[in-house]
Design a protein around this motif. Structure first.
Motif, PDB file in Angstrom:
ATOM      1  N   ASN A   1     -71.542  69.490  43.611  1.00  0.00           N
ATOM      2  CA  ASN A   1     -70.519  69.386  42.565  1.00  0.00           C
ATOM      3  C   ASN A   1     -69.357  68.611  43.175  1.00  0.00           C
ATOM      4  O   ASN A   1     -68.557  69.156  43.942  1.00  0.00           O
ATOM      5  N   CYS A   2     -69.287  67.326  42.859  1.00  0.00           N
ATOM      6  CA  CYS A   2     -68.343  66.439  43.530  1.00  0.00           C
ATOM      7  C   CYS A   2     -67.782  65.430  42.532  1.00  0.00           C
ATOM      8  O   CYS A   2     -68.506  64.945  41.646  1.00  0.00           O
ATOM      9  N   GLN A   3     -66.498  65.151  42.706  1.00  0.00           N
ATOM     10  CA  GLN A   3     -65.866  64.130  41.876  1.00  0.00           C
ATOM     11  C   GLN A   3     -64.879  63.347  42.722  1.00  0.00           C
ATOM     12  O   GLN A   3     -64.104  63.925  43.493  1.00  0.00           O
ATOM     13  N   GLY A   4     -64.936  62.020  42.590  1.00  0.00           N
ATOM     14  CA  GLY A   4     -64.042  61.154  43.335  1.00  0.00           C
ATOM     15  C   GLY A   4     -62.886  60.665  42.475  1.00  0.00           C
ATOM     16  O   GLY A   4     -63.045  60.400  41.284  1.00  0.00           O
ATOM     17  N   ILE A   5     -61.703  60.572  43.089  1.00  0.00           N
ATOM     18  CA  ILE A   5     -60.510  60.084  42.392  1.00  0.00           C
ATOM     19  C   ILE A   5     -59.849  59.019  43.270  1.00  0.00           C
ATOM     20  O   ILE A   5     -59.619  59.251  44.466  1.00  0.00           O
TER      21      ILE A   5
ATOM     22  N   TRP B   1     -66.711  71.522  44.723  1.00  0.00           N
ATOM     23  CA  TRP B   1     -66.577  72.921  44.326  1.00  0.00           C
ATOM     24  C   TRP B   1     -67.952  73.591  44.294  1.00  0.00           C
ATOM     25  O   TRP B   1     -68.987  72.929  44.351  1.00  0.00           O
ATOM     26  N   ASN B   2     -67.924  74.917  44.217  1.00  0.00           N
ATOM     27  CA  ASN B   2     -69.156  75.735  44.269  1.00  0.00           C
ATOM     28  C   ASN B   2     -69.999  75.395  45.500  1.00  0.00           C
ATOM     29  O   ASN B   2     -71.228  75.322  45.428  1.00  0.00           O
TER      30      ASN B   2
ATOM     31  N   THR C   1     -59.657  47.405  35.688  1.00  0.00           N
ATOM     32  CA  THR C   1     -59.644  47.942  34.317  1.00  0.00           C
ATOM     33  C   THR C   1     -60.519  49.184  34.115  1.00  0.00           C
ATOM     34  O   THR C   1     -60.377  49.883  33.116  1.00  0.00           O
ATOM     35  N   LYS C   2     -61.415  49.471  35.040  1.00  0.00           N
ATOM     36  CA  LYS C   2     -62.402  50.523  34.771  1.00  0.00           C
ATOM     37  C   LYS C   2     -62.654  51.373  36.016  1.00  0.00           C
ATOM     38  O   LYS C   2     -62.644  50.859  37.144  1.00  0.00           O
ATOM     39  N   ILE C   3     -62.898  52.670  35.783  1.00  0.00           N
ATOM     40  CA  ILE C   3     -63.271  53.587  36.849  1.00  0.00           C
ATOM     41  C   ILE C   3     -64.500  54.383  36.401  1.00  0.00           C
ATOM     42  O   ILE C   3     -64.557  54.879  35.275  1.00  0.00           O
ATOM     43  N   SER C   4     -65.483  54.483  37.258  1.00  0.00           N
ATOM     44  CA  SER C   4     -66.658  55.303  36.975  1.00  0.00           C
ATOM     45  C   SER C   4     -67.054  56.057  38.240  1.00  0.00           C
ATOM     46  O   SER C   4     -66.761  55.616  39.355  1.00  0.00           O
ATOM     47  N   SER C   5     -67.700  57.200  38.069  1.00  0.00           N
ATOM     48  CA  SER C   5     -68.108  57.997  39.226  1.00  0.00           C
ATOM     49  C   SER C   5     -69.410  58.707  38.928  1.00  0.00           C
ATOM     50  O   SER C   5     -69.813  58.869  37.775  1.00  0.00           O
ATOM     51  N   SER C   6     -70.069  59.151  39.987  1.00  0.00           N
ATOM     52  CA  SER C   6     -71.333  59.863  39.854  1.00  0.00           C
ATOM     53  C   SER C   6     -71.501  60.796  41.047  1.00  0.00           C
ATOM     54  O   SER C   6     -70.897  60.585  42.107  1.00  0.00           O
ATOM     55  N   SER C   7     -72.320  61.844  40.866  1.00  0.00           N
ATOM     56  CA  SER C   7     -72.503  62.838  41.913  1.00  0.00           C
ATOM     57  C   SER C   7     -73.973  63.141  42.107  1.00  0.00           C
ATOM     58  O   SER C   7     -74.765  63.110  41.152  1.00  0.00           O
TER      59      SER C   7
END
Length: 201
Positions: free
Chosen positions: A67-71, A82-83, A56-62
């Motif tokens: 500059n990073c994001q997980g999917i 990025w950058n 039910t839930k998705i959360s992410s942190s960097s």
């Protein structure tokens, strides 16, 4: 026995400071809550970022240095970075963990992905646009100098021509003339008679 296997592309060349690292995984268990993280370095000492998800839930942190994001997408996790800078060139590892319900399972260390970040030249476009600009300035300077030279020569030639014309027009008839009624008193027969009536007041 529950197991997780991870497959990564061995090399990523980054030219525009942006990288997309795909972590494909297989899991034969019944876990419902998972955590995927990206680690930097041969010993995976630095955790770059992570994503946590369940039904039910998705959360992410960097990490603040990245500059990073997980999917999460079905049987893979995509990490977008990025950058990036050249100093971040290193080997990166994906780690997938089945957090809940027990038993806790995570993958064995994969071969990793080498992310090679190329150094971006500073102001790549400006030198290219400056070359034609300098050529234009140089050509304009040459043309301006040439025009000034031609103008100066023309003025000088015009002044000399005018001076010569003035000297040529300043001509006085110095042929001796005899007074009227004295045609045969020693004057040459070719000398015209000077008319003195024009000078009488």
């Amino acid at each position: 026995e529950n197991k997780i296997f991870v497959a990564q592309h061995p090399l990523l060349i980054v030219a525009n400071r942006t990288a997309t690292l795909v972590c494909n995984y297989t899991y034969n268990g019944t876990g419902k809550e998972f955590r995927a993280s990206l680690h930097k370095g041969t010993n995976s000492a630095v955790e770059v970022c992570f994503i946590l998800w369940n039904t039910t839930k998705i959360s992410s942190s960097s990490n603040k240095e990245f500059n990073c994001q997980g999917i999460h997408d079905k049987d893979k996790v995509i990490f977008n970075l990025w950058n990036m800078s050249a100093s971040q060139t290193d080997i990166y590892f994906c780690k997938i963990e089945a957090m809940y319900p027990p038993p806790y399972v995570y993958n064995e260390k994969s071969n990793g992905t080498v992310i090679h970040v190329k150094e971006t030249p500073i102001q790549t476009q400006e030198p290219q646009s400056a070359i034609p600009l300098w050529i234009m300035v140089a050509v304009a300077g040459v043309l301006a100098s040439y025009s000034m030279l031609i103008t100066a020569v023309s003025i000088n030639y015009w002044q000399k021509s005018k001076k010569n014309m003035y000297h040529q027009s300043d001509y006085m008839n110095m042929t001796p003339r005899h007074p009227p009624h004295q045609k045969n008193k020693g004057y040459p027969s070719y000398a015209p008679t000077r008319d003195y009536t024009a000078y009488r007041s």
